[in-house]
Design an enzyme around this catalytic site. Sequence first.
Site, PDB file in Angstrom:
ATOM      1  N   GLY A   1       0.829  -1.203   0.000  1.00  0.00           N
ATOM      2  CA  GLY A   1       0.000   0.000   0.000  1.00  0.00           C
ATOM      3  C   GLY A   1       0.862   1.251   0.000  1.00  0.00           C
ATOM      4  O   GLY A   1       1.995   1.233  -0.500  1.00  0.00           O
ATOM      5  N   SER A   2       0.339   2.290   0.594  1.00  0.00           N
ATOM      6  CA  SER A   2       1.022   3.585   0.511  1.00  0.00           C
ATOM      7  C   SER A   2       2.224   3.645   1.458  1.00  0.00           C
ATOM      8  O   SER A   2       2.255   2.969   2.490  1.00  0.00           O
ATOM      9  CB  SER A   2       0.047   4.707   0.871  1.00  0.00           C
ATOM     10  OG  SER A   2      -0.390   4.541   2.193  1.00  0.00           O
ATOM     11  N   THR A   3       3.177   4.496   1.127  1.00  0.00           N
ATOM     12  CA  THR A   3       4.368   4.663   1.963  1.00  0.00           C
ATOM     13  C   THR A   3       3.981   5.226   3.327  1.00  0.00           C
ATOM     14  O   THR A   3       4.547   4.830   4.351  1.00  0.00           O
ATOM     15  CB  THR A   3       5.387   5.565   1.229  1.00  0.00           C
ATOM     16  OG1 THR A   3       5.793   4.858   0.049  1.00  0.00           O
ATOM     17  CG2 THR A   3       6.610   5.857   2.074  1.00  0.00           C
ATOM     18  N   ALA A   4       2.974   6.105   3.352  1.00  0.00           N
ATOM     19  CA  ALA A   4       2.577   6.705   4.644  1.00  0.00           C
ATOM     20  C   ALA A   4       2.098   5.637   5.611  1.00  0.00           C
ATOM     21  O   ALA A   4       2.529   5.591   6.774  1.00  0.00           O
ATOM     22  CB  ALA A   4       1.483   7.742   4.400  1.00  0.00           C
TER      23      ALA A   4
ATOM     24  N   GLY B   1       2.678   2.405   5.381  1.00  0.00           N
ATOM     25  CA  GLY B   1       3.808   1.498   5.620  1.00  0.00           C
ATOM     26  C   GLY B   1       4.702   2.020   6.744  1.00  0.00           C
ATOM     27  O   GLY B   1       5.148   1.272   7.616  1.00  0.00           O
TER      28      GLY B   1
ATOM     29  N   GLU C   1       4.068  10.104  -6.015  1.00  0.00           N
ATOM     30  CA  GLU C   1       3.284   9.065  -6.690  1.00  0.00           C
ATOM     31  C   GLU C   1       1.884   9.601  -6.948  1.00  0.00           C
ATOM     32  O   GLU C   1       1.184   9.988  -6.011  1.00  0.00           O
ATOM     33  CB  GLU C   1       3.218   7.830  -5.778  1.00  0.00           C
ATOM     34  CG  GLU C   1       2.506   6.662  -6.411  1.00  0.00           C
ATOM     35  CD  GLU C   1       2.542   5.404  -5.552  1.00  0.00           C
ATOM     36  OE1 GLU C   1       2.263   5.488  -4.353  1.00  0.00           O
ATOM     37  OE2 GLU C   1       2.872   4.331  -6.098  1.00  0.00           O
TER      38      GLU C   1
ATOM     39  N   GLU D   1       5.644  -3.503   0.800  1.00  0.00           N
ATOM     40  CA  GLU D   1       5.736  -3.204  -0.632  1.00  0.00           C
ATOM     41  C   GLU D   1       4.943  -1.915  -0.826  1.00  0.00           C
ATOM     42  O   GLU D   1       3.723  -1.916  -0.720  1.00  0.00           O
ATOM     43  CB  GLU D   1       5.164  -4.365  -1.441  1.00  0.00           C
ATOM     44  CG  GLU D   1       5.659  -4.387  -2.870  1.00  0.00           C
ATOM     45  CD  GLU D   1       4.716  -3.670  -3.793  1.00  0.00           C
ATOM     46  OE1 GLU D   1       4.927  -2.444  -3.965  1.00  0.00           O
ATOM     47  OE2 GLU D   1       3.809  -4.293  -4.326  1.00  0.00           O
TER      48      GLU D   1
HETATM   49  P1  NDP Z   1      -3.421   2.666   1.915  1.00  0.00           P
HETATM   50  O1  NDP Z   1      -1.979   2.436   2.128  1.00  0.00           O
HETATM   51  O2  NDP Z   1      -4.173   3.466   2.900  1.00  0.00           O
HETATM   52  O3  NDP Z   1      -4.194   1.264   1.789  1.00  0.00           O
HETATM   53  C1  NDP Z   1      -3.588   0.006   1.621  1.00  0.00           C
HETATM   54  C2  NDP Z   1      -4.209  -1.013   2.567  1.00  0.00           C
HETATM   55  O4  NDP Z   1      -3.887  -0.694   3.934  1.00  0.00           O
HETATM   56  C3  NDP Z   1      -5.734  -1.058   2.525  1.00  0.00           C
HETATM   57  O5  NDP Z   1      -6.180  -2.370   2.761  1.00  0.00           O
HETATM   58  C4  NDP Z   1      -6.082  -0.146   3.687  1.00  0.00           C
HETATM   59  O6  NDP Z   1      -7.385  -0.364   4.153  1.00  0.00           O
HETATM   60  C5  NDP Z   1      -5.065  -0.544   4.705  1.00  0.00           C
HETATM   61  N1  NDP Z   1      -4.802   0.455   5.738  1.00  0.00           N
HETATM   62  C6  NDP Z   1      -5.099   1.783   5.746  1.00  0.00           C
HETATM   63  N2  NDP Z   1      -4.665   2.371   6.882  1.00  0.00           N
HETATM   64  C7  NDP Z   1      -4.076   1.405   7.616  1.00  0.00           C
HETATM   65  C8  NDP Z   1      -3.425   1.384   8.890  1.00  0.00           C
HETATM   66  N3  NDP Z   1      -3.274   2.481   9.619  1.00  0.00           N
HETATM   67  N4  NDP Z   1      -2.915   0.219   9.348  1.00  0.00           N
HETATM   68  C9  NDP Z   1      -3.024  -0.906   8.606  1.00  0.00           C
HETATM   69  N5  NDP Z   1      -3.646  -0.952   7.398  1.00  0.00           N
HETATM   70  C10 NDP Z   1      -4.168   0.185   6.901  1.00  0.00           C
HETATM   71  O7  NDP Z   1      -3.601   3.281   0.491  1.00  0.00           O
HETATM   72  P2  NDP Z   1      -4.826   4.187  -0.027  1.00  0.00           P
HETATM   73  O8  NDP Z   1      -5.866   3.263  -0.422  1.00  0.00           O
HETATM   74  O9  NDP Z   1      -5.228   5.218   0.939  1.00  0.00           O
HETATM   75  O10 NDP Z   1      -4.143   4.941  -1.228  1.00  0.00           O
HETATM   76  C11 NDP Z   1      -3.419   6.135  -0.977  1.00  0.00           C
HETATM   77  C12 NDP Z   1      -2.257   6.269  -1.883  1.00  0.00           C
HETATM   78  O11 NDP Z   1      -1.390   5.187  -1.628  1.00  0.00           O
HETATM   79  C13 NDP Z   1      -2.582   6.162  -3.348  1.00  0.00           C
HETATM   80  O12 NDP Z   1      -2.916   7.379  -3.880  1.00  0.00           O
HETATM   81  C14 NDP Z   1      -1.298   5.636  -3.907  1.00  0.00           C
HETATM   82  O13 NDP Z   1      -0.434   6.699  -4.152  1.00  0.00           O
HETATM   83  C15 NDP Z   1      -0.740   4.799  -2.800  1.00  0.00           C
HETATM   84  N6  NDP Z   1      -0.977   3.358  -2.977  1.00  0.00           N
HETATM   85  C16 NDP Z   1       0.075   2.620  -3.360  1.00  0.00           C
HETATM   86  C17 NDP Z   1      -0.094   1.278  -3.571  1.00  0.00           C
HETATM   87  C18 NDP Z   1       1.040   0.433  -4.006  1.00  0.00           C
HETATM   88  O14 NDP Z   1       0.829  -0.710  -4.373  1.00  0.00           O
HETATM   89  N7  NDP Z   1       2.234   0.945  -3.974  1.00  0.00           N
HETATM   90  C19 NDP Z   1      -1.382   0.615  -3.427  1.00  0.00           C
HETATM   91  C20 NDP Z   1      -2.427   1.502  -2.952  1.00  0.00           C
HETATM   92  C21 NDP Z   1      -2.197   2.821  -2.762  1.00  0.00           C
HETATM   93  P3  NDP Z   1      -8.605   0.452   3.482  1.00  0.00           P
HETATM   94  O15 NDP Z   1      -8.584   0.281   2.034  1.00  0.00           O
HETATM   95  O16 NDP Z   1      -9.747  -0.245   4.056  1.00  0.00           O
HETATM   96  O17 NDP Z   1      -8.421   1.871   3.919  1.00  0.00           O
END
Ligand code: NDP
Length: 489
Positions: free
Chosen positions: A245-248, A250, A398, A267
């Site tokens: 997911g997102s770097t923030a 992560g 990104e 990742e």
């Molecule tokens: P997130 O990182 O928030 O979401 C990824 C996963 O983590 C989702 O299942 C999300 O749940 C879950 N999640 C969210 N907050 C937490 C937390 N505090 N602790 C544990 N798990 C959590 O990505 P976003 O969907 O908000 O996307 C935001 C940005 O991130 C995008 O604009 C893009 O730039 C980037 N991104 C990058 C990805 C990659 O593969 N590199 C994939 C997705 C996003 P839920 O969906 O239910 O919020």
Amino acid sequence: MTTHTRTGITWDYAPAPESADHIRIQDRYGLFLDGEFKDPRDGRYVPTINPATEEPVAEVAHGGPDDVTAAVASARAAQAKWAALEDLERAKYLFRIARLIQERSRELAVVETLDGGKPLRESRDVDIPLAAAHFFHYAGWADKLRYGVNAREVRPLGVVGQIVPWNFPLLMAAWKLAPALACGNVAILKPAETTPLTALLLAEICQEAELPPGVVTILPGDGSTGASLVRGVGGNRVDKIAFTGSTAVGRDIQAALAGTDTRLTLELGGKSANIVFEDAALDQAVEGIVNGIFYNQGHVCCAGSRLLIQESVRDEVIAKLWQRMGRLRVGDPMDKNTDVGAINSAEQLSRIEALVAAGEDEGATRRSIDCELPERGYWFAPTLFTDASPAHRIAVEEIFGPVVSVLTFRTQAEAIEKANNSRYGLAAGIWTDKGAKAFEVASALKAGVVWQNTYNHFDPTAAFGGYKESGFGREGGPAGLRPYLNVVR
Ligand code: NDP
């Protein structure tokens, strides 16, 4: 619509919508716990929306802290038995899951597209076949684990928590579940809030495969569900977290797990450089640029979003790219001729819009293709930024949308320096006619994956993962086993 320049004939594609009649989406899906679908403890259900129509597709349970506790307990109870199975028996379950994904591939593709907005052509030809391929691949590893880790003696980690994003919902679930199960771990998977449905169909597949209860738990919910899974409830933590997911987020997970004995792989995001040298086959490179950034609406962690073109061919490449972009078909993701589908959510659309506005404010030149966008749903026309400088936000951050920013370079050394000038290090592409140059540049790039004369090619046998703020740990191939094993001798 295209007018042929020589004959003057105007032609267009006929609509080619995929039928959704053959699929069985239930009105409501519970949590998949102990091998059964169950109501969440607090009874909360949330609708999941089709981003191409804004219509609800189904209601999905929202896992709360009590559900996380129950999931961890159920997984713990199942783990020893699963790990004690003959390796070949574990392999058989993975083979069954892979075959069932293949059998239900048409249904899975349609549901993936309805729930997430990606073109059916991609779900059908890439996401679903690759998900099955990952289960096949790791089924093959289940009885050969030692050979994947230099003939060392290994044990499973135990219970793993896996959190996946919305851009490749079933494929990311397969990337995570297949190696974890092959290694004798049991898994709790948290799908993304906007795309939970194919993970829940995978739960049905686990039932059909007669996977023992508790080996796979699917815990839909939002970020708070993921946070509970990471932190554990009442001190009851999992043994490993695998996050994409997102770097923030992560970063937040890494901070939460610092000082604990829960292992972690991340990742995360990327701002990958796609480098076009003057000696490249330019038409082929243009196809690769389009595939690199407009595939899956640019919702790809390794998208080639920073296009580096050698100055001598800049104008030619941009002219060809712009012409090719004009032929992209944007719209109904269920139409088999669609190239660019819907943006996954209203939130993601506003993030893209904000970054594109920042690009214009900072002085880059924006061109978006002229296409008719549907009235309902979330859409963004494929966009090209030229005159971008390496400091512009559109060249640094990104965007995760169908937006490419062009930078130029004069020499090979400058190309390498600019490509590496990023806080990310996930992937890169190199377009050149010269093999030696490709190898030289590839070995100088700080990126986990480097494609040569192609882009966005995935295979279960190949490792994938990043450097720097793109995370750590590898998924895929034998390298993907290591993060799920304890090496004991
Ligand atoms: P997130 O990182 O928030 O979401 C990824 C996963 O983590 C989702 O299942 C999300 O749940 C879950 N999640 C969210 N907050 C937490 C937390 N505090 N602790 C544990 N798990 C959590 O990505 P976003 O969907 O908000 O996307 C935001 C940005 O991130 C995008 O604009 C893009 O730039 C980037 N991104 C990058 C990805 C990659 O593969 N590199 C994939 C997705 C996003 P839920 O969906 O239910 O919020």
